[in-house]
Design a protein around this motif. Structure first.
Motif, PDB file in Angstrom:
ATOM      1  N   TYR A 165     -14.243 -31.154 -43.560  1.00 21.85           N
ATOM      2  CA  TYR A 165     -13.218 -30.187 -43.145  1.00 21.85           C
ATOM      3  C   TYR A 165     -12.726 -29.432 -44.365  1.00 21.85           C
ATOM      4  CZ  TYR A 165     -10.028 -33.995 -44.545  1.00 21.85           C
ATOM      5  OH  TYR A 165      -9.392 -35.008 -45.232  1.00 21.85           O
ATOM      6  N   ASP A 166     -12.252 -28.236 -44.094  1.00 17.12           N
ATOM      7  CA  ASP A 166     -11.757 -27.325 -45.124  1.00 17.12           C
ATOM      8  C   ASP A 166     -10.247 -27.489 -45.211  1.00 17.12           C
ATOM      9  OD1 ASP A 166     -11.072 -25.202 -46.759  1.00 17.12           O
ATOM     10  OD2 ASP A 166     -12.167 -23.698 -45.605  1.00 17.12           O
ATOM     11  N   PHE A 186     -18.669 -31.506 -53.060  1.00 20.27           N
ATOM     12  CA  PHE A 186     -17.486 -30.640 -52.950  1.00 20.27           C
ATOM     13  C   PHE A 186     -16.640 -30.744 -54.222  1.00 20.27           C
ATOM     14  CE2 PHE A 186     -17.946 -32.590 -48.512  1.00 20.27           C
ATOM     15  CZ  PHE A 186     -18.880 -31.662 -48.104  1.00 20.27           C
ATOM     16  N   ARG A 202     -16.458 -28.299 -41.242  1.00 18.22           N
ATOM     17  CA  ARG A 202     -17.500 -27.725 -42.086  1.00 18.22           C
ATOM     18  C   ARG A 202     -18.679 -28.690 -42.068  1.00 18.22           C
ATOM     19  NH1 ARG A 202     -14.239 -24.450 -41.194  1.00 18.22           N
ATOM     20  NH2 ARG A 202     -13.067 -23.136 -42.661  1.00 18.22           N
ATOM     21  N   PHE A 208      -8.415 -24.279 -44.307  1.00 16.03           N
ATOM     22  CA  PHE A 208      -8.927 -23.634 -43.081  1.00 16.03           C
ATOM     23  C   PHE A 208      -7.983 -22.564 -42.570  1.00 16.03           C
ATOM     24  CE2 PHE A 208      -6.185 -27.000 -41.514  1.00 16.03           C
ATOM     25  CZ  PHE A 208      -5.503 -26.388 -40.478  1.00 16.03           C
ATOM     26  N   ARG A 257     -12.020 -28.524 -52.225  1.00 17.21           N
ATOM     27  CA  ARG A 257     -11.533 -27.811 -51.040  1.00 17.21           C
ATOM     28  C   ARG A 257     -12.003 -28.467 -49.744  1.00 17.21           C
ATOM     29  NH1 ARG A 257     -11.071 -21.382 -49.701  1.00 17.21           N
ATOM     30  NH2 ARG A 257     -10.907 -21.602 -47.447  1.00 17.21           N
ATOM     31  N   TRP A 258     -13.282 -28.822 -49.677  1.00 14.94           N
ATOM     32  CA  TRP A 258     -13.801 -29.513 -48.497  1.00 14.94           C
ATOM     33  C   TRP A 258     -13.681 -31.018 -48.704  1.00 14.94           C
ATOM     34  CZ3 TRP A 258     -18.999 -27.022 -46.494  1.00 14.94           C
ATOM     35  CH2 TRP A 258     -18.773 -25.673 -46.185  1.00 14.94           C
TER      36      TRP A 258
END
Length: 197
Positions: free
Chosen positions: A90-91, A160, A54, A94, A164-165
């Protein structure tokens, strides 16, 4: 597609003459370029086409002001001068997009409830995506200045807050100047870094 080796000037732009930039011209990175960058990044391979990377493109003065307190002292000046700083993140969820990204196979059993697998895949593939970002920027005539000097916890709390991220690293992009360009450091020889079995 007919594939031929890139020319020496193209390889120089991407690799052999490319540098990590620390000073920037005031030429902006426009909306179309940001979208083109992401389109190129998203074309790169990741684990099972999972694309957990992300990207937060920080270009406005207000966004820079939010970023500034989280930077290590040595990274403040150059980041505030860069026309764009990308938070490569990053998620952690994902895998919820796997039906969209890999519709021909059910990956629910691969990731569901497997926190270690999710974390490992997210970090590896988002790092790949960050490398694609650097190469995509260079391919589009931009320069890049990747860095890891920031407070991860406070940056994530700011950008964030839902958790989540997660942040991986930062990368300034724009049109670099030679003002603070350091001499290129040596690299390891093939024999030092490789096994050819």
């Amino acid at each position: 597609m007919d594939k031929t080796p890139l020319t020496d000037p193209a390889l120089a732009q991407l690799f052999t003459q490319a540098r990590t930039y620390n000073s920037w011209s005031d030429r902006p990175v426009d909306d179309a370029t940001v979208r083109q960058l992401y389109a190129l990044v998203s074309a790169g391979p990741t684990t099972a086409n999972s694309h957990p990377g992300r990207f937060v493109f920080i270009r406005s003065a207000a966004a820079r002001a939010r970023l500034r307190p989280h930077l290590s002292a040595g990274n403040v000046e150059k980041t505030m001068a860069a026309p764009c700083c990308v938070i490569v993140a990053y998620d952690t969820r994902f895998h919820e997009f796997m039906p969209q990204l890999f519709p021909s196979r059910d990956f629910s059993a691969t990731f569901a409830g497997k926190d270690a697998v999710i974390a490992d895949t997210a970090m590896r593939s988002s790092t790949l995506a960050g490398a694609y970002l650097i190469l995509a920027a260079r391919a589009l005539g931009l320069d890049a200045g990747p860095m890891s000097g920031f407070d991860k916890d406070t940056l994530e709390a700011e950008f964030f807050p839902d958790g989540r991220w997660k942040a991986n690293f930062l990368c300034n992009i724009g049109y670099g100047t030679d003002d603070q360009l350091f001499p290129r450091n040596p690299r390891l020889a093939f024999e030092q870094a490789c096994l050819d079995l």
